[in-house]
Write a protein that holds these residues in place. Structure first.
Motif, PDB file in Angstrom:
ATOM      1  N   ARG A 109       0.844  -1.205   0.000  1.00  0.00           N
ATOM      2  CA  ARG A 109       0.000   0.000   0.000  1.00  0.00           C
ATOM      3  C   ARG A 109       0.880   1.256   0.000  1.00  0.00           C
ATOM      4  NH1 ARG A 109      -5.247  -0.883   1.046  1.00  0.00           N
ATOM      5  NH2 ARG A 109      -5.536   1.271   1.710  1.00  0.00           N
ATOM      6  N   PRO A 110       1.435   1.607  -1.152  1.00  0.00           N
ATOM      7  CA  PRO A 110       2.225   2.852  -1.218  1.00  0.00           C
ATOM      8  C   PRO A 110       1.322   4.068  -1.022  1.00  0.00           C
ATOM      9  CG  PRO A 110       1.811   2.017  -3.410  1.00  0.00           C
ATOM     10  CD  PRO A 110       1.273   0.977  -2.471  1.00  0.00           C
ATOM     11  N   GLU A 111       1.946   5.157  -0.575  1.00  0.00           N
ATOM     12  CA  GLU A 111       1.165   6.370  -0.263  1.00  0.00           C
ATOM     13  C   GLU A 111       1.278   7.392  -1.395  1.00  0.00           C
ATOM     14  OE1 GLU A 111       2.362   7.988   3.448  1.00  0.00           O
ATOM     15  OE2 GLU A 111       1.086   6.635   4.605  1.00  0.00           O
ATOM     16  N   VAL A 112       0.126   7.857  -1.837  1.00  0.00           N
ATOM     17  CA  VAL A 112       0.055   8.998  -2.755  1.00  0.00           C
ATOM     18  C   VAL A 112      -0.288  10.210  -1.893  1.00  0.00           C
ATOM     19  CG1 VAL A 112      -1.212  10.028  -4.674  1.00  0.00           C
ATOM     20  CG2 VAL A 112      -0.623   7.603  -4.715  1.00  0.00           C
ATOM     21  N   VAL A 113       0.534  11.267  -1.965  1.00  0.00           N
ATOM     22  CA  VAL A 113       0.382  12.419  -1.062  1.00  0.00           C
ATOM     23  C   VAL A 113      -0.124  13.614  -1.857  1.00  0.00           C
ATOM     24  CG1 VAL A 113       1.536  13.893   0.619  1.00  0.00           C
ATOM     25  CG2 VAL A 113       2.310  11.534   0.290  1.00  0.00           C
ATOM     26  N   PHE A 114      -1.068  14.340  -1.235  1.00  0.00           N
ATOM     27  CA  PHE A 114      -1.564  15.569  -1.854  1.00  0.00           C
ATOM     28  C   PHE A 114      -1.361  16.724  -0.882  1.00  0.00           C
ATOM     29  CE2 PHE A 114      -5.150  18.510  -2.911  1.00  0.00           C
ATOM     30  CZ  PHE A 114      -4.648  18.917  -4.130  1.00  0.00           C
ATOM     31  N   PHE A 115      -0.594  17.722  -1.294  1.00  0.00           N
ATOM     32  CA  PHE A 115      -0.374  18.934  -0.503  1.00  0.00           C
ATOM     33  C   PHE A 115      -1.320  20.018  -1.027  1.00  0.00           C
ATOM     34  CE2 PHE A 115       3.635  16.622  -0.778  1.00  0.00           C
ATOM     35  CZ  PHE A 115       4.020  16.532   0.545  1.00  0.00           C
ATOM     36  N   TYR A 116      -2.035  20.695  -0.108  1.00  0.00           N
ATOM     37  CA  TYR A 116      -2.922  21.784  -0.537  1.00  0.00           C
ATOM     38  C   TYR A 116      -2.984  22.834   0.553  1.00  0.00           C
ATOM     39  CZ  TYR A 116      -6.523  19.650   2.444  1.00  0.00           C
ATOM     40  OH  TYR A 116      -7.219  19.139   3.500  1.00  0.00           O
ATOM     41  N   ASN A 117      -3.405  24.025   0.117  1.00  0.00           N
ATOM     42  CA  ASN A 117      -3.418  25.185   1.007  1.00  0.00           C
ATOM     43  C   ASN A 117      -4.753  25.266   1.731  1.00  0.00           C
ATOM     44  OD1 ASN A 117      -3.050  27.579   2.290  1.00  0.00           O
ATOM     45  ND2 ASN A 117      -2.850  28.842   0.451  1.00  0.00           N
ATOM     46  N   ILE A 118      -4.774  24.902   3.010  1.00  0.00           N
ATOM     47  CA  ILE A 118      -6.020  24.906   3.770  1.00  0.00           C
ATOM     48  C   ILE A 118      -6.386  26.311   4.246  1.00  0.00           C
ATOM     49  CG2 ILE A 118      -5.023  24.539   6.037  1.00  0.00           C
ATOM     50  CD1 ILE A 118      -8.211  22.916   4.578  1.00  0.00           C
ATOM     51  N   GLN A 119      -5.463  27.293   4.084  1.00  0.00           N
ATOM     52  CA  GLN A 119      -5.819  28.669   4.456  1.00  0.00           C
ATOM     53  C   GLN A 119      -6.944  29.190   3.572  1.00  0.00           C
ATOM     54  OE1 GLN A 119      -1.885  30.429   4.129  1.00  0.00           O
ATOM     55  NE2 GLN A 119      -1.849  30.782   6.324  1.00  0.00           N
ATOM     56  N   LEU A 121      -9.923  28.055   2.483  1.00  0.00           N
ATOM     57  CA  LEU A 121     -10.714  26.890   2.889  1.00  0.00           C
ATOM     58  C   LEU A 121     -11.528  26.294   1.735  1.00  0.00           C
ATOM     59  CD1 LEU A 121     -11.378  25.254   5.411  1.00  0.00           C
ATOM     60  CD2 LEU A 121     -13.333  26.757   5.791  1.00  0.00           C
ATOM     61  N   THR A 122     -12.253  27.143   1.020  1.00  0.00           N
ATOM     62  CA  THR A 122     -13.115  26.624  -0.041  1.00  0.00           C
ATOM     63  C   THR A 122     -12.301  26.015  -1.172  1.00  0.00           C
ATOM     64  OG1 THR A 122     -14.761  28.310   0.483  1.00  0.00           O
ATOM     65  CG2 THR A 122     -14.920  27.258  -1.662  1.00  0.00           C
ATOM     66  N   ILE A 123     -11.287  26.748  -1.641  1.00  0.00           N
ATOM     67  CA  ILE A 123     -10.470  26.244  -2.756  1.00  0.00           C
ATOM     68  C   ILE A 123      -9.734  24.978  -2.342  1.00  0.00           C
ATOM     69  CG2 ILE A 123      -8.499  26.785  -4.231  1.00  0.00           C
ATOM     70  CD1 ILE A 123      -9.393  29.678  -4.191  1.00  0.00           C
ATOM     71  N   GLY A 124      -9.186  24.986  -1.120  1.00  0.00           N
ATOM     72  CA  GLY A 124      -8.474  23.806  -0.646  1.00  0.00           C
ATOM     73  C   GLY A 124      -9.361  22.581  -0.595  1.00  0.00           C
ATOM     74  N   ASN A 125     -10.587  22.753  -0.093  1.00  0.00           N
ATOM     75  CA  ASN A 125     -11.501  21.606  -0.007  1.00  0.00           C
ATOM     76  C   ASN A 125     -11.946  21.131  -1.386  1.00  0.00           C
ATOM     77  OD1 ASN A 125     -11.460  21.378   2.772  1.00  0.00           O
ATOM     78  ND2 ASN A 125     -13.095  22.873   3.051  1.00  0.00           N
ATOM     79  N   LEU A 126     -12.097  22.066  -2.331  1.00  0.00           N
ATOM     80  CA  LEU A 126     -12.504  21.651  -3.678  1.00  0.00           C
ATOM     81  C   LEU A 126     -11.412  20.826  -4.360  1.00  0.00           C
ATOM     82  CD1 LEU A 126     -14.293  24.877  -5.005  1.00  0.00           C
ATOM     83  CD2 LEU A 126     -15.344  22.675  -4.466  1.00  0.00           C
ATOM     84  N   LEU A 176     -24.793  22.702  -5.962  1.00  0.00           N
ATOM     85  CA  LEU A 176     -23.614  23.228  -5.272  1.00  0.00           C
ATOM     86  C   LEU A 176     -23.228  24.583  -5.855  1.00  0.00           C
ATOM     87  CD1 LEU A 176     -21.505  19.950  -5.002  1.00  0.00           C
ATOM     88  CD2 LEU A 176     -22.980  20.967  -3.274  1.00  0.00           C
ATOM     89  N   ASN A 177     -24.248  25.401  -6.094  1.00  0.00           N
ATOM     90  CA  ASN A 177     -24.053  26.702  -6.729  1.00  0.00           C
ATOM     91  C   ASN A 177     -23.907  27.759  -5.644  1.00  0.00           C
ATOM     92  OD1 ASN A 177     -24.381  29.159  -8.110  1.00  0.00           O
ATOM     93  ND2 ASN A 177     -25.437  28.075  -9.764  1.00  0.00           N
ATOM     94  N   TYR A 178     -22.768  28.449  -5.633  1.00  0.00           N
ATOM     95  CA  TYR A 178     -22.530  29.452  -4.600  1.00  0.00           C
ATOM     96  C   TYR A 178     -23.496  30.628  -4.722  1.00  0.00           C
ATOM     97  CZ  TYR A 178     -18.361  27.270  -2.744  1.00  0.00           C
ATOM     98  OH  TYR A 178     -17.509  26.402  -2.118  1.00  0.00           O
ATOM     99  N   ALA A 179     -23.916  30.948  -5.937  1.00  0.00           N
ATOM    100  CA  ALA A 179     -24.839  32.070  -6.124  1.00  0.00           C
ATOM    101  C   ALA A 179     -26.181  31.801  -5.461  1.00  0.00           C
ATOM    102  CB  ALA A 179     -25.040  32.340  -7.612  1.00  0.00           C
ATOM    103  N   HIS A 180     -26.553  30.528  -5.305  1.00  0.00           N
ATOM    104  CA  HIS A 180     -27.866  30.192  -4.779  1.00  0.00           C
ATOM    105  C   HIS A 180     -27.962  30.344  -3.276  1.00  0.00           C
ATOM    106  CE1 HIS A 180     -29.078  27.613  -8.515  1.00  0.00           C
ATOM    107  NE2 HIS A 180     -28.932  28.893  -8.771  1.00  0.00           N
ATOM    108  N   PHE A 181     -26.876  30.347  -2.564  1.00  0.00           N
ATOM    109  CA  PHE A 181     -27.006  30.569  -1.125  1.00  0.00           C
ATOM    110  C   PHE A 181     -26.106  31.692  -0.626  1.00  0.00           C
ATOM    111  CE2 PHE A 181     -23.179  28.658   0.764  1.00  0.00           C
ATOM    112  CZ  PHE A 181     -22.676  27.951  -0.314  1.00  0.00           C
ATOM    113  N   LEU A 182     -24.897  31.817  -1.163  1.00  0.00           N
ATOM    114  CA  LEU A 182     -24.003  32.860  -0.659  1.00  0.00           C
ATOM    115  C   LEU A 182     -24.400  34.229  -1.198  1.00  0.00           C
ATOM    116  CD1 LEU A 182     -21.652  33.181   1.193  1.00  0.00           C
ATOM    117  CD2 LEU A 182     -20.097  32.787  -0.705  1.00  0.00           C
TER     118      LEU A 182
END
Length: 393
Positions: A109-119, A121-126, A176-182
């Protein structure tokens, strides 16, 4: 006469026209441009592929094929990837180690690593969602291929891979449309600040001196009719502004209206009245008008953070949770989301409507008490002057 006088004042004051009509619609246009895409897609990420095998290339193609991410860079080492993340040119780095294909087919079970910017928040989670959906699907395909190559039936192998399948169905914002709630929540939050400061300014201008106050009362045929005449033109005006923004949301951004339009209208009227009464009360208590405007801005400018749109209210501490309950916009947004994208049944939507009604009753009563006190104060002054003159003679 107070109603007509307020309309005449409004037309003669370009600054007031800009603040009450131009500014909300301008903000609506700008926010509409910002959220016109509805959802951020094809966010650029980088790949560091140290294996260079068919499997690693399949993973990269699968990640690139997801709607959330786009493989825009290929880097030679981690430091180059780190620089790209810090520069903001990409939002994540997918690291595929050496011997990935060999270890997978050997049952390790080799590891595939993903680094992302959690600062961010929305872009990082997407970006994380795109990678998290792609890599396991490739892994599952390989495991299924290995099992069937050993003679295991396809159905049995698939059942072993996912013994308990989970079907996820988003109920209230399936697009999941941001215009519909935000976007639908941002304009009422901005309008709330504008309503409070406008009422603090217009009412405070007439309540600044006893002479102006007497003129307003004489024009209105009484103190309470005069206040009602001052408030009503702006009630209609803010309803029109809110109606125009809603028309844009429903027609241009295709926001659904799954509930009752009458409850939505009732909530809007109560929200505007409650906010107007708060601004009026501030103007009657905190004179001059500049003080009322400052306090109103101080209270309502940060209120969007307490209304539970960007962060759920149930996750807030007790102070923030209770503070959010004291803001009319919290209940209006609850009713607004219920009647648009959620389609909440009418019998479950009466609590936010009742809360807005309580706001109107409570702040209307406080305004009435303050008007009674202001009406009685000149009489007390005259009685004191009379007693003083009698004592001196």
């Amino acid at each position: 006469m107070a109603f007509r006088r307020e309309f005449d004042r409004f037309y003669r004051t370009p600054f007031l026209i800009f603040v009450t009509v131009g500014l909300p619609l301008l903000l609506m246009g700008l926010l509409g441009i910002v959220f016109s895409a509805g959802l951020a897609t094809r966010l650029p990420i980088a790949v560091l592929d140290l294996d260079g095998s068919d499997l690693s290339r399949t993973i990269v193609r699968t990640v690139d094929a997801t709607p959330d991410t786009a493989v825009a860079f290929r880097v030679a080492d981690l430091s180059e990837g780190r620089k790209l993340i810090l520069s903001g040119k990409m939002h994540g780095l997918l690291y595929l180690p050496e011997h990935l294909e060999r270890d997978v087919f050997a049952g390790r079970r080799p590891e595939v690593v993903f680094f992302y910017n959690i600062q961010t928040l929305t872009i990082g989670n997407l970006t994380l969602r795109g990678v998290s959906a792609a890599v396991p699907s490739v892994e599952a395909g390989i495991r299924l291929q290995l099992r069937t190559a050993e003679g295991e039936p396809v159905d049995a192998a698939r059942a072993d891979l996912v013994p308990v399948p989970v079907q996820a169905n988003p109920l209230f914002n399936p697009t999941l449309n941001y215009a519909h709630f935000l976007l639908a929540a941002l304009l009422p939050a901005v309008l709330q600040v504008i309503i409070v400061t406008t009422m603090a300014y217009t009412v405070g201008r007439d309540a600044a001196t006893p002479h102006r106050f007497r003129v307003m009362r004489r024009l209105g045929g009484g103190l309470w009719p005069a206040i009602a005449g001052k408030i009503l033109p702006y009630t209609l005006l803010f309803l029109v502004v809110l109606g125009i923004s809603d028309a844009v949301l429903f027609s241009v951004f295709e926001m659904p209206l799954r509930g009752s339009r009458y409850i939505l209208l009732l909530a809007a009227v109560l929200f505007i009245l409650a906010t107007q009464l708060i601004g009026t009360l501030l103007a009657l208590v905190l004179r001059p008008a500049a003080s009322a405007i400052s306090v109103g801005t101080l209270i309502f400018a940060p209120s969007f953070g307490y209304m539970g749109i960007g962060f759920p209210r149930l996750g807030m501490n007790d102070f923030a949770y209770q503070w959010g309950k004291l803001i009319p916009g919290t209940w209006y947004l609850m009713a607004r989301i219920d009647q648009t994208i959620r389609g909440t049944p009418v019998d479950l939507s009466w609590w936010p409507i009742a809360s807005l009604g309580i706001f109107v009753i409570v702040f209307g009563s406080l305004v009435a008490l303050r008007l009674i006190a202001l009406r009685a104060s000149p009489r007390r002054e005259r009685v004191k002057d009379t007693m003083h003159r009698e004592a001196t003679t």
